[in-house]
Design an enzyme around this catalytic site. Sequence first.
Site, PDB file in Angstrom:
ATOM      1  N   ALA A  15       8.743  72.483  44.414  1.00 43.34           N
ATOM      2  CA  ALA A  15       8.180  71.158  44.712  1.00 43.34           C
ATOM      3  C   ALA A  15       8.945  70.047  44.006  1.00 43.34           C
ATOM      4  CB  ALA A  15       6.718  71.147  44.293  1.00 43.34           C
ATOM      5  N   ALA A  16      10.253  70.250  43.842  1.00 41.08           N
ATOM      6  CA  ALA A  16      11.009  69.248  43.080  1.00 41.08           C
ATOM      7  C   ALA A  16      11.880  68.352  43.966  1.00 41.08           C
ATOM      8  CB  ALA A  16      11.881  69.945  42.039  1.00 41.08           C
ATOM      9  N   ARG A  21      15.008  62.613  53.480  1.00 39.93           N
ATOM     10  CA  ARG A  21      14.987  62.366  54.920  1.00 39.93           C
ATOM     11  C   ARG A  21      13.780  61.548  55.364  1.00 39.93           C
ATOM     12  NH1 ARG A  21      16.138  68.675  55.851  1.00 39.93           N
ATOM     13  NH2 ARG A  21      15.303  68.654  53.764  1.00 39.93           N
ATOM     14  N   GLU A 160      21.011  78.356  57.898  1.00 36.77           N
ATOM     15  CA  GLU A 160      20.436  77.011  57.964  1.00 36.77           C
ATOM     16  C   GLU A 160      21.018  76.236  59.149  1.00 36.77           C
ATOM     17  OE1 GLU A 160      17.892  75.811  55.962  1.00 36.77           O
ATOM     18  OE2 GLU A 160      17.892  77.919  55.403  1.00 36.77           O
ATOM     19  N   ALA A 424     -39.455  32.093  51.693  1.00 36.32           N
ATOM     20  CA  ALA A 424     -38.100  31.899  52.218  1.00 36.32           C
ATOM     21  C   ALA A 424     -37.426  30.742  51.496  1.00 36.32           C
ATOM     22  CB  ALA A 424     -38.172  31.620  53.717  1.00 36.32           C
ATOM     23  N   ARG A 441     -38.541  26.473  45.468  1.00 35.26           N
ATOM     24  CA  ARG A 441     -37.658  25.596  46.245  1.00 35.26           C
ATOM     25  C   ARG A 441     -38.268  24.198  46.178  1.00 35.26           C
ATOM     26  NH1 ARG A 441     -40.066  28.472  51.495  1.00 35.26           N
ATOM     27  NH2 ARG A 441     -41.765  27.032  51.883  1.00 35.26           N
TER      28      ARG A 441
HETATM   29  C1  UD1 Z   1      13.851  75.002  53.973  1.00 35.10           C
HETATM   30  C2  UD1 Z   1      14.560  76.323  54.219  1.00 35.10           C
HETATM   31  C3  UD1 Z   1      14.612  76.586  55.707  1.00 35.10           C
HETATM   32  C4  UD1 Z   1      13.199  76.606  56.267  1.00 35.10           C
HETATM   33  C5  UD1 Z   1      12.492  75.275  55.957  1.00 35.10           C
HETATM   34  C6  UD1 Z   1      11.043  75.360  56.332  1.00 35.10           C
HETATM   35  C7  UD1 Z   1      16.142  76.531  52.386  1.00 35.10           C
HETATM   36  C8  UD1 Z   1      17.572  76.495  51.996  1.00 35.10           C
HETATM   37  N1  UD1 Z   1      15.883  76.291  53.676  1.00 35.10           N
HETATM   38  O1  UD1 Z   1      14.673  73.983  54.526  1.00 35.10           O
HETATM   39  O2  UD1 Z   1      15.225  77.843  55.960  1.00 35.10           O
HETATM   40  O3  UD1 Z   1      13.234  76.816  57.662  1.00 35.10           O
HETATM   41  O4  UD1 Z   1      12.553  75.005  54.536  1.00 35.10           O
HETATM   42  O5  UD1 Z   1      10.422  74.109  56.199  1.00 35.10           O
HETATM   43  O6  UD1 Z   1      15.292  76.804  51.583  1.00 35.10           O
HETATM   44  N2  UD1 Z   1      13.258  71.887  46.555  1.00 35.10           N
HETATM   45  C9  UD1 Z   1      13.314  71.848  45.184  1.00 35.10           C
HETATM   46  N3  UD1 Z   1      14.496  71.599  44.585  1.00 35.10           N
HETATM   47  C10 UD1 Z   1      15.661  71.412  45.281  1.00 35.10           C
HETATM   48  C11 UD1 Z   1      15.583  71.451  46.688  1.00 35.10           C
HETATM   49  C12 UD1 Z   1      14.380  71.682  47.301  1.00 35.10           C
HETATM   50  O7  UD1 Z   1      12.304  72.021  44.509  1.00 35.10           O
HETATM   51  O8  UD1 Z   1      16.707  71.212  44.644  1.00 35.10           O
HETATM   52  C13 UD1 Z   1      11.951  72.125  47.204  1.00 35.10           C
HETATM   53  C14 UD1 Z   1      11.479  70.905  47.996  1.00 35.10           C
HETATM   54  O9  UD1 Z   1      10.582  70.113  47.216  1.00 35.10           O
HETATM   55  C15 UD1 Z   1      10.763  71.542  49.177  1.00 35.10           C
HETATM   56  C16 UD1 Z   1      11.378  72.914  49.294  1.00 35.10           C
HETATM   57  O10 UD1 Z   1      12.112  73.171  48.123  1.00 35.10           O
HETATM   58  O11 UD1 Z   1       9.393  71.668  48.900  1.00 35.10           O
HETATM   59  C17 UD1 Z   1      12.306  73.028  50.517  1.00 35.10           C
HETATM   60  O12 UD1 Z   1      13.325  72.069  50.440  1.00 35.10           O
HETATM   61  P1  UD1 Z   1      13.771  71.241  51.709  1.00 35.10           P
HETATM   62  O13 UD1 Z   1      14.902  70.385  51.320  1.00 35.10           O
HETATM   63  O14 UD1 Z   1      12.608  70.616  52.346  1.00 35.10           O
HETATM   64  O15 UD1 Z   1      14.333  72.413  52.634  1.00 35.10           O
HETATM   65  P2  UD1 Z   1      14.417  72.426  54.224  1.00 35.10           P
HETATM   66  O16 UD1 Z   1      15.655  71.727  54.656  1.00 35.10           O
HETATM   67  O17 UD1 Z   1      13.168  71.999  54.815  1.00 35.10           O
HETATM   68 MG    MG Z   2      11.495  71.079  53.971  1.00 33.72          MG
END
Ligand code: UD1
Ligand code: MG
Length: 460
Positions: A15-16, A21, A160, A424, A441
């Site tokens: 979740a980092a 995008r 990917e 009133a 009043r």
């Molecule tokens: C990712 C998957 C893809 C999958 C898709 C589903 C990878 C390489 N690809 O792509 O195969 O189909 O999710 O939604 O995993 N995150 C970090 N640190 C980082 C990068 C990302 O914590 O340095 C976390 C993000 O907060 C996110 C998750 O990893 O919650 C996925 O990252 P994101 O960049 O959204 O990957 P997708 O391109 O969606």
């Molecule tokens: Mg994603």
Amino acid sequence: MWGEKVKDTCAVILAAGDGKRMCLGRVKIFCEVLFKPLICWVFENCKQTGISDICLVCSKDGLGRLKDYFGSGAKYVIQEEKLGSAHAAAQAESFLRSGGKKDVLILLGDVPFVDAKTIADAYVFHESEKNEVTVIAANLENPFGYGRIVDDSGRISIVEEKDATQEQRKISLVNSGAMWFRIEALLSVLDKIDNNNASNEYYITTAVNLLSKSGCYIASASHVILGANTNEQLLHLNEVARGKIIAAHNQNGVEFLSESGVVIGPEVQIGKDTRIFQNVTLKGKCQIGERCVITPGSFIENATIGNDCEIRASYIEDSRIADGVRIGPFAHIRPGCDIGDAVKIGNYVEIKKSVIGNATSIAHLSYVGDCEVGSKVTFGCGSIVVNYDGKNKYKTKVEAGAFVGCNSNLISPVNIGKDSFIAAGSTITDDVGEGDLAIARARQVTKPGYLRQKRGNNNP
Ligand code: UD1
Ligand code: MG
């Protein structure tokens, strides 16, 4: 329910990421689906599966808010640099090594609908196949943007979007990002993952490609695996969740005249035979009784509403409404109200932090704040409780059966006795005893022939 199946497991939630995008000024995992942040959906799914050992990999910016949500229910590690999902998972290495568990569930913080049943069923499959990794997947009509799953006689790999060939892009089976790993196997490949790809990121999906005993668990419905990388996808997630929630209430006997503009949060309960018109929002923890009617323009948040109530184009927040109450049109029930049975609150009435007794009527153009109102009280049109002197707020009590005449002001703090009358137009500053009549009043002065005299003076 599934706790027994997953007792030897833990989870790491990635979740980092910054959500580049999405063109947003906030951290992506806090974007909301039906008023609930993405990360809360993910965390709750994990908890519901019965996994209690959960590690969140987060950014420095996100840490405080995550701790507010989950407190000691999770462990937290910071990913300083965003080098990709495998790099994020690697931050949890000591959590994985020290936990003494056999398998880990990796979840992505932006994929909210991978539910407890899917996770638990995937784990049963993972165990029975003796896999090193099991990827939760689904076929999507439009797989654009997702990692495609290439099946090579049972052994899978993930490619990917940016790295895929034209042929691979035609594959509709995609990675949800949720995966079960044997911890030993994941740790054995983490340092072998490189960033030789179109994004120059360390992909967690490369770990799947490096392990030989891999498999794929196909979710029962494709929406389960949807993620939110763009605003368009976030809107789509909202629409999917909205449709499913409406359908579930509908099946339970709630009547909708149209789905249009109806937004109901995941923690809302509605009794049967309640009718909901278009453009109604029910947010937060709401409990709505049976046989209620909620008409367009109503917005209800964290409220409990009894049976047989009618809410017409009104706002209700953090309050309790008993049975048979009529509210609106265009009323505002602000936080902290407790409204009794068969109360009538009419148009352009605002009530704040007040208790209103049974069968009381506040039917037109009133403000009642910081007030304890008994039963069968009548507030006439335009009557106001003056609870604020510009500095402090004060409380007023209006006892049962009192009649507050139109356009009167009750200057708080003041006590209006049982069955008393306020004439009133009065501005009441002193207590009124039981059964008394208070008139406060100026006496009317009528000047006979005023106009005639005025004209006479100007045109002698
Ligand atoms: C990712 C998957 C893809 C999958 C898709 C589903 C990878 C390489 N690809 O792509 O195969 O189909 O999710 O939604 O995993 N995150 C970090 N640190 C980082 C990068 C990302 O914590 O340095 C976390 C993000 O907060 C996110 C998750 O990893 O919650 C996925 O990252 P994101 O960049 O959204 O990957 P997708 O391109 O969606
Ligand atoms: Mg994603």
